[in-house]
Design a protein around this motif. Structure first.
Motif, mmCIF file in Angstrom:
data_model
loop_
_atom_site.group_PDB
_atom_site.id
_atom_site.type_symbol
_atom_site.label_atom_id
_atom_site.label_comp_id
_atom_site.label_asym_id
_atom_site.label_seq_id
_atom_site.Cartn_x
_atom_site.Cartn_y
_atom_site.Cartn_z
ATOM 1 N N ASP A 154 -2.338 8.936 -8.487
ATOM 2 C CA ASP A 154 -3.303 9.509 -7.448
ATOM 3 C C ASP A 154 -4.692 8.653 -7.661
ATOM 4 O O ASP A 154 -5.331 8.638 -6.790
ATOM 5 N N LYS A 184 -0.382 10.503 -1.202
ATOM 6 C CA LYS A 184 -0.656 10.859 -2.585
ATOM 7 C C LYS A 184 0.724 11.421 -3.314
ATOM 8 O O LYS A 184 1.935 11.874 -2.406
ATOM 9 N N SER A 185 0.913 11.493 -4.267
ATOM 10 C CA SER A 185 2.143 11.827 -5.346
ATOM 11 C C SER A 185 2.600 13.262 -5.015
ATOM 12 O O SER A 185 3.810 13.368 -5.017
ATOM 13 N N ARG A 226 -7.254 -0.191 -0.157
ATOM 14 C CA ARG A 226 -6.411 -1.302 0.278
ATOM 15 C C ARG A 226 -7.029 -2.252 1.011
ATOM 16 O O ARG A 226 -6.898 -3.575 0.939
ATOM 17 N N ALA A 268 0.973 -1.159 -0.241
ATOM 18 C CA ALA A 268 -0.017 -0.087 -0.060
ATOM 19 C C ALA A 268 0.862 1.216 0.001
ATOM 20 O O ALA A 268 1.912 1.477 0.657
ATOM 21 N N VAL A 269 0.373 2.292 -0.956
ATOM 22 C CA VAL A 269 1.201 3.420 -1.001
ATOM 23 C C VAL A 269 0.113 4.422 -0.346
ATOM 24 O O VAL A 269 -0.864 4.731 -1.019
ATOM 25 N N LEU A 270 0.045 4.910 0.771
ATOM 26 C CA LEU A 270 -1.010 5.774 1.531
ATOM 27 C C LEU A 270 -0.977 7.216 1.223
ATOM 28 O O LEU A 270 -1.650 7.964 1.582
ATOM 29 N N ASN A 308 5.963 -0.007 -9.108
ATOM 30 C CA ASN A 308 6.736 1.339 -9.031
ATOM 31 C C ASN A 308 5.794 2.408 -9.587
ATOM 32 O O ASN A 308 5.895 3.580 -9.336
ATOM 33 N N GLY A 321 2.375 3.256 -7.809
ATOM 34 C CA GLY A 321 2.859 3.868 -6.483
ATOM 35 C C GLY A 321 2.768 5.543 -6.630
ATOM 36 O O GLY A 321 3.002 6.189 -5.820
ATOM 37 N N GLU A 322 3.204 5.878 -7.655
ATOM 38 C CA GLU A 322 3.407 7.295 -8.486
ATOM 39 C C GLU A 322 2.167 8.034 -8.499
ATOM 40 O O GLU A 322 2.024 9.145 -8.857
ATOM 41 N N ARG A 376 -7.303 5.985 0.901
ATOM 42 C CA ARG A 376 -6.578 4.889 0.312
ATOM 43 C C ARG A 376 -6.445 3.856 1.204
ATOM 44 O O ARG A 376 -6.475 2.749 0.804
ATOM 45 N N THR A 424 -2.619 -1.417 -4.108
ATOM 46 C CA THR A 424 -1.686 -0.205 -3.938
ATOM 47 C C THR A 424 -2.283 0.707 -3.316
ATOM 48 O O THR A 424 -1.579 1.700 -2.524
#
Length: 335
Positions: A239, A164-165, A310, A160-162, A233, A236-237, A306, A254
């Protein structure tokens, strides 16, 4: 268990001679499925032998190096210990080399495609990943052979990428094969996105790639192909992601708010609609949401939590659950 997984590359009906990258064939969804499932099987303690008909055409060989419990090879070893054979898209001859007493399960990637008479007689279970596939496969398989086992993604491969960019403009990724008419819907969606308010990425290959480049190339970031290993990857970048099938599953794993677009546009994937959308593999197949609403949907998605996305993926989209289903089926037939 000792599991043998059979997979073809150039002779694969899904590849159909298309999507070659410097001699390596790829169909993103299928290879992503194989990668996540084998990682999950290995992590669960199973010993996996992945038999590929043409190793030089397989795009994931290097990814499995270093995994002690996984062997990737062209050499079929019928005398080796095998408790279960998982049959992907392969010529019948690959499976014929094994003793018929070894249980074999067929993986159904194409909901309506009929298997050969040999596979129907040889495979004790056909693993259908959607309710639609289950209904279609039951039409021509013996009673009890077709079973529903929802596919999922490796939640460890897609952490998880919590956050934002943090960019000046939110990043929106449209992630879809540009063929089979899907490129037309994608074009409608891009037309309705405010490309000054958000930064638009499009990742996909197929006959619609250059048309997309001609129409929007100066206003978007267009990417022809991203290998399976690199997708976490890229996601993860982002939104917001607009995708279907495994692309949508991976984005949700993610933690990225995800809009469903494939055969039709379905808008945000939520706890309220995920069950109905999964019936047709998150493709929006029976949806009628107007693509002109996409910008409103993006703004709503940008405000969503997010952690909820997830959590929904953990509940509904885990490859561990798929593997547990396969293990349960194996126990049922072996007693």
């Amino acid at each position: 268990m000792h599991i043998t997984y059979l997979l073809a590359t150039g002779s694969n009906a899904i590849y159909d001679g298309k999507y070659s990258q410097s001699g390596r064939y790829h169909t993103y969804g299928q290879q992503s499925f194989v990668l996540d499932l084998i990682r999950t099987m290995s992590r669960a303690g199973h010993i996996v032998r992945l038999n590929v008909d043409t190793l030089s055409s397989f795009a994931l060989t290097s990814t499995f190096r270093g995994m002690d419990s996984v062997t990737v090879t062209e050499e079929i070893d019928p005398s080796g210990k095998t408790d279960l054979i998982l049959v992907d898209e392969v010529p019948d001859e690959m499976l014929m080399q094994f003793d018929e007493h070894v249980p074999a399960f067929r993986t159904v990637h194409h909901a309506g495609r009929r298997s050969s008479d040999y596979l129907v007689s040889r495979c004790s279970r056909f693993l259908c990943m959607t309710e639609n596939a289950l209904a279609l496969q039951r039409r021509h398989l013996p009673a009890g052979r077709a079973v529903l086992v929802h596919q999922g993604v490796d939640l460890e491969r897609f952490p998880a990428v919590l956050a934002k960019s943090g960019g000046r403009r939110p990043r929106v990724l449209l992630y879809c094969r540009l063929d089979s008419g899907r490129e037309a819907l994608l074009g409608q969606i891009i037309e309705n996105i405010d490309r000054e308010e958000v930064l638009v990425y499009v990742a996909g290959d197929g006959p619609g790639f250059w048309d997309m480049s001609d129409r929007f190339g100066s206003e978007i970031i267009l990417i022809n192909h991203v290998p399976c290993q690199s997708i976490p990857n890229l996601l993860g970048e982002m939104d917001v992601v607009i995708s279907l099938g495994r692309g949508a599953m991976e984005a949700m794993a993610t933690g990225i708010p995800t809009l469903c677009a494939g055969h039709h546009y379905a808008g945000p994937i939520t706890a309220d609609n995920i069950a109905s959308l999964m019936r047709y593999n998150l493709t929006g197949a029976v949806s009628d949401r107007d693509p002109s609403l996409v910008m409103a949907d993006i703004r709503e998605a940008l405000d969503s939590d997010r952690r909820d996305v997830r959590a929904l993926a953990e509940e509904r989209l885990s490859a561990d659950a798929f593997m547990e289903g396969v293990s349960d089926l194996y126990t049922q037939i072996t007693g």
